[in-house]
Design a protein around this motif. Sequence first.
Motif, PDB file in Angstrom:
ATOM      1  N   ILE A  10       0.840  -1.203   0.000  1.00  0.00           N
ATOM      2  CA  ILE A  10       0.000   0.000   0.000  1.00  0.00           C
ATOM      3  C   ILE A  10       0.873   1.250   0.000  1.00  0.00           C
ATOM      4  N   VAL A  11       1.927   1.263   0.809  1.00  0.00           N
ATOM      5  CA  VAL A  11       2.828   2.418   0.868  1.00  0.00           C
ATOM      6  C   VAL A  11       3.485   2.635  -0.490  1.00  0.00           C
ATOM      7  N   LEU A  12       3.941   1.561  -1.132  1.00  0.00           N
ATOM      8  CA  LEU A  12       4.566   1.680  -2.450  1.00  0.00           C
ATOM      9  C   LEU A  12       3.575   2.159  -3.505  1.00  0.00           C
ATOM     10  N   LEU A  13       2.353   1.655  -3.466  1.00  0.00           N
ATOM     11  CA  LEU A  13       1.338   2.100  -4.428  1.00  0.00           C
ATOM     12  C   LEU A  13       1.013   3.581  -4.249  1.00  0.00           C
ATOM     13  N   VAL A  14       0.892   4.003  -3.006  1.00  0.00           N
ATOM     14  CA  VAL A  14       0.621   5.419  -2.748  1.00  0.00           C
ATOM     15  C   VAL A  14       1.793   6.269  -3.219  1.00  0.00           C
ATOM     16  N   TYR A  15       3.020   5.840  -2.942  1.00  0.00           N
ATOM     17  CA  TYR A  15       4.206   6.590  -3.344  1.00  0.00           C
ATOM     18  C   TYR A  15       4.276   6.740  -4.864  1.00  0.00           C
ATOM     19  N   PHE A  16       4.153   5.628  -5.588  1.00  0.00           N
ATOM     20  CA  PHE A  16       4.248   5.696  -7.045  1.00  0.00           C
ATOM     21  C   PHE A  16       3.039   6.392  -7.661  1.00  0.00           C
ATOM     22  N   GLY A  17       1.877   6.265  -7.030  1.00  0.00           N
ATOM     23  CA  GLY A  17       0.687   6.976  -7.513  1.00  0.00           C
ATOM     24  C   GLY A  17       0.847   8.485  -7.387  1.00  0.00           C
ATOM     25  N   LEU A  18       1.339   8.940  -6.235  1.00  0.00           N
ATOM     26  CA  LEU A  18       1.567  10.372  -6.048  1.00  0.00           C
ATOM     27  C   LEU A  18       2.660  10.880  -6.986  1.00  0.00           C
ATOM     28  N   LYS A  19       3.697  10.072  -7.170  1.00  0.00           N
ATOM     29  CA  LYS A  19       4.774  10.462  -8.077  1.00  0.00           C
ATOM     30  C   LYS A  19       4.246  10.638  -9.498  1.00  0.00           C
ATOM     31  N   PHE A  20       3.379   9.731  -9.939  1.00  0.00           N
ATOM     32  CA  PHE A  20       2.777   9.812 -11.267  1.00  0.00           C
ATOM     33  C   PHE A  20       1.857  11.028 -11.395  1.00  0.00           C
ATOM     34  N   LEU A  21       1.041  11.281 -10.369  1.00  0.00           N
ATOM     35  CA  LEU A  21       0.125  12.421 -10.402  1.00  0.00           C
ATOM     36  C   LEU A  21       0.883  13.753 -10.400  1.00  0.00           C
ATOM     37  N   ILE A  22       1.952  13.828  -9.647  1.00  0.00           N
ATOM     38  CA  ILE A  22       2.744  15.054  -9.611  1.00  0.00           C
ATOM     39  C   ILE A  22       3.387  15.297 -10.974  1.00  0.00           C
ATOM     40  N   LYS A  23       3.849  14.232 -11.605  1.00  0.00           N
ATOM     41  CA  LYS A  23       4.460  14.366 -12.921  1.00  0.00           C
ATOM     42  C   LYS A  23       3.430  14.853 -13.950  1.00  0.00           C
ATOM     43  N   LEU A  24       2.174  14.419 -13.803  1.00  0.00           N
ATOM     44  CA  LEU A  24       1.119  14.876 -14.708  1.00  0.00           C
ATOM     45  C   LEU A  24       0.694  16.314 -14.419  1.00  0.00           C
ATOM     46  N   ALA A  25       0.682  16.712 -13.150  1.00  0.00           N
ATOM     47  CA  ALA A  25       0.165  18.022 -12.760  1.00  0.00           C
ATOM     48  C   ALA A  25       1.197  19.134 -12.876  1.00  0.00           C
ATOM     49  N   THR A  26       2.465  18.811 -12.964  1.00  0.00           N
ATOM     50  CA  THR A  26       3.517  19.834 -12.978  1.00  0.00           C
ATOM     51  C   THR A  26       3.381  20.837 -14.118  1.00  0.00           C
ATOM     52  N   PRO A  27       3.143  20.435 -15.375  1.00  0.00           N
ATOM     53  CA  PRO A  27       3.020  21.443 -16.442  1.00  0.00           C
ATOM     54  C   PRO A  27       1.856  22.408 -16.223  1.00  0.00           C
ATOM     55  N   TYR A  28       0.740  21.898 -15.731  1.00  0.00           N
ATOM     56  CA  TYR A  28      -0.416  22.771 -15.484  1.00  0.00           C
ATOM     57  C   TYR A  28      -0.127  23.742 -14.343  1.00  0.00           C
ATOM     58  N   LEU A  29       0.544  23.244 -13.313  1.00  0.00           N
ATOM     59  CA  LEU A  29       0.894  24.094 -12.185  1.00  0.00           C
ATOM     60  C   LEU A  29       1.875  25.183 -12.601  1.00  0.00           C
ATOM     61  N   MET A  30       2.871  24.838 -13.400  1.00  0.00           N
ATOM     62  CA  MET A  30       3.846  25.830 -13.867  1.00  0.00           C
ATOM     63  C   MET A  30       3.176  26.870 -14.770  1.00  0.00           C
ATOM     64  N   ARG A  31       2.269  26.439 -15.618  1.00  0.00           N
ATOM     65  CA  ARG A  31       1.549  27.370 -16.484  1.00  0.00           C
ATOM     66  C   ARG A  31       0.719  28.344 -15.643  1.00  0.00           C
ATOM     67  N   TYR A  32       0.064  27.841 -14.609  1.00  0.00           N
ATOM     68  CA  TYR A  32      -0.736  28.685 -13.728  1.00  0.00           C
ATOM     69  C   TYR A  32       0.141  29.703 -13.003  1.00  0.00           C
ATOM     70  N   ILE A  33       1.285  29.242 -12.488  1.00  0.00           N
ATOM     71  CA  ILE A  33       2.185  30.141 -11.762  1.00  0.00           C
ATOM     72  C   ILE A  33       2.735  31.219 -12.684  1.00  0.00           C
ATOM     73  N   SER A  34       3.121  30.836 -13.911  1.00  0.00           N
ATOM     74  CA  SER A  34       3.673  31.839 -14.826  1.00  0.00           C
ATOM     75  C   SER A  34       2.596  32.837 -15.263  1.00  0.00           C
ATOM     76  N   LYS A  35       1.360  32.381 -15.405  1.00  0.00           N
ATOM     77  CA  LYS A  35       0.275  33.295 -15.764  1.00  0.00           C
ATOM     78  C   LYS A  35       0.013  34.295 -14.647  1.00  0.00           C
ATOM     79  N   LYS A  36       0.009  33.818 -13.409  1.00  0.00           N
ATOM     80  CA  LYS A  36      -0.200  34.713 -12.266  1.00  0.00           C
ATOM     81  C   LYS A  36       0.960  35.707 -12.131  1.00  0.00           C
ATOM     82  N   ALA A  37       2.187  35.245 -12.337  1.00  0.00           N
ATOM     83  CA  ALA A  37       3.332  36.155 -12.259  1.00  0.00           C
ATOM     84  C   ALA A  37       3.247  37.207 -13.356  1.00  0.00           C
TER      85      ALA A  37
END
Length: 86
Positions: A10-37
């Motif tokens: 369970i710990v490994l699944l949560v770790y790799f799941g969060l790692k995958f989600l962060i990798k997917l969300a990073t471009p959207y988060l960076m775009r949002y931050i650059s737009k706000k800046a």
Amino acid sequence: MMTFLKTILIVLLVYFGLKFLIKLATPYLMRYISKKAGQQFEQFFGNSPNANSQEKEGSITIDKNPAQNARSSKKVGEYVEFEEVD
């Protein structure tokens, strides 16, 4: 023994799941931050360099500052004369 393996799985699944989600969300988060800046930059500096001036380009204006007293009446300190000793 079996519950320990389930916990590790369970710990490994949560770790790799969060790692995958962060990798997917990073471009959207960076775009949002650059737009706000960018929005804050435009708000602070204005939309264009000529936004404040309504005069024709090349016209000359001289704004005179009010006369200020060049000399100060405050006594800062006193002059002390000294000689070098060899």
